[in-house]
Design a protein around this motif. Structure first.
Motif, short mmCIF file in Angstrom:
data_model
loop_
_atom_site.label_atom_id
_atom_site.label_comp_id
_atom_site.label_asym_id
_atom_site.label_seq_id
_atom_site.Cartn_x
_atom_site.Cartn_y
_atom_site.Cartn_z
N GLN A 149 9.22 -1.96 43.28
CA GLN A 149 10.50 -2.39 43.66
C GLN A 149 10.23 -3.22 44.87
O GLN A 149 10.38 -2.33 46.09
CB GLN A 149 11.78 -1.38 43.68
CG GLN A 149 12.22 -0.55 42.31
CD GLN A 149 12.78 -1.48 41.41
OE1 GLN A 149 13.27 -2.54 41.66
NE2 GLN A 149 12.47 -1.20 40.05
N GLU A 156 8.91 -4.19 35.91
CA GLU A 156 8.17 -3.79 34.85
C GLU A 156 7.13 -2.72 34.89
O GLU A 156 6.68 -1.97 34.14
CB GLU A 156 7.95 -5.00 33.93
CG GLU A 156 8.98 -5.69 33.39
CD GLU A 156 8.71 -7.20 32.69
OE1 GLU A 156 7.64 -7.55 32.65
OE2 GLU A 156 9.52 -7.76 32.25
N ARG A 171 10.58 -10.61 40.75
CA ARG A 171 11.05 -9.33 40.88
C ARG A 171 11.13 -8.54 39.56
O ARG A 171 10.87 -7.28 39.44
CB ARG A 171 12.39 -9.36 41.62
CG ARG A 171 13.00 -8.11 42.18
CD ARG A 171 14.06 -8.12 42.94
NE ARG A 171 14.19 -9.38 43.97
CZ ARG A 171 14.99 -10.65 44.10
NH1 ARG A 171 15.83 -10.91 42.95
NH2 ARG A 171 14.77 -11.45 44.86
N THR A 172 11.47 -9.20 38.57
CA THR A 172 11.74 -8.39 37.09
C THR A 172 10.28 -8.23 36.66
O THR A 172 10.01 -7.06 36.18
CB THR A 172 12.33 -9.64 36.42
OG1 THR A 172 13.79 -9.68 36.66
CG2 THR A 172 12.35 -8.81 34.88
N CYS A 173 9.32 -8.79 37.09
CA CYS A 173 7.91 -8.61 36.53
C CYS A 173 7.38 -7.49 37.32
O CYS A 173 6.82 -6.84 36.64
CB CYS A 173 7.00 -9.92 36.59
SG CYS A 173 5.41 -9.94 36.44
N LYS A 221 12.40 -13.92 39.09
CA LYS A 221 11.59 -13.56 37.72
C LYS A 221 10.36 -12.66 38.25
O LYS A 221 10.15 -11.66 37.59
CB LYS A 221 11.04 -14.91 37.15
CG LYS A 221 12.18 -15.78 36.68
CD LYS A 221 11.32 -17.00 35.81
CE LYS A 221 12.65 -17.83 35.10
NZ LYS A 221 11.88 -19.04 34.48
#
Length: 204
Positions: A118, A114, A109-111, A107
């Motif tokens: 990376q 955005e 990493r996804t944030c 989660k």
């Protein structure tokens, strides 16, 4: 310092990632107090490491050298039945492979993505090669401050630190329960080592 450091959003946006402050005076004082008064000779090092059986003056060198003899006087043949440091390391390792931590990191990493960032793990950004070697006396770059702020925001958003603490505490409790008797025995054994060391020092 643990796997994940506390990272405040406002502080990160202003100062970037935390850097340890080096006290040059303390370092100088430590070096002065611990400077080598006499560098050991090759013969002395061989005696210390047990690489020779006899000194040039004819004195016999104990098996294992002076260091081995000292270890035997302090520790004997005993070992700690449990080592609290190893249990701490194991709890950390267990936590990092736990599905709850893996989910929180995913989660995070996804944030980060955005915001166009990376990174594989929350451990990585602070050690980005662009600012890893920056010392506390040098101001963080604009990009470091931006990354640190996003990192801090994402950690908070996915509750990373609290999840890690909770998961690790659970493993610590399990290990302590499993090793309770061994830890008690280790405490007594360690106390014996300390007594032996104090006796050696007292004897000069």
């Amino acid at each position: 310092m643990d796997v994940f450091d506390v990272l405040d959003v406002q502080v990160a946006a202003k100062e970037g990632y935390p850097r340890a402050t080096i006290d040059e005076q303390q370092i100088a004082e430590f070096n002065a107090e611990n400077s080598v008064k006499h560098a050991p000779s090759t013969e002395e090092m061989k005696a210390y490491d047990g690489l020779a059986s006899e000194a040039s003056n004819g004195a016999q060198i104990p098996k294992g050298g002076c260091s081995g003899e000292a270890r035997m006087k302090v520790y004997g043949d005993s070992q700690l039945p449990a080592d609290a440091r190893m249990l701490a390391s194991r709890s950390r390792g267990y936590a990092m492979t736990d599905s709850r931590i893996k989910e929180a990191i995913a989660k995070w990493r996804t944030c980060m993505a955005e915001s166009g960032l990376q990174y594989d793990s929350p451990v990585v950004p602070a050690h980005d090669q662009r600012w890893e070697k920056r010392d506390a006396a040098t101001a963080a770059s604009e990009e470091e401050r931006r990354v640190a702020a996003v990192d801090a925001k994402c950690r908070t958003q996915v509750n990373l630190l609290e999840t890690y603490k909770t998961v690790r505490a659970g493993y610590e409790a399990q290990l302590l329960a499993q090793e309770k008797d061994n830890l008690e025995s280790a405490k007594l054994e360690f106390a014996r080592w300390v007594t032996n060391a104090k006796s050696i020092i007292a004897a000069g």
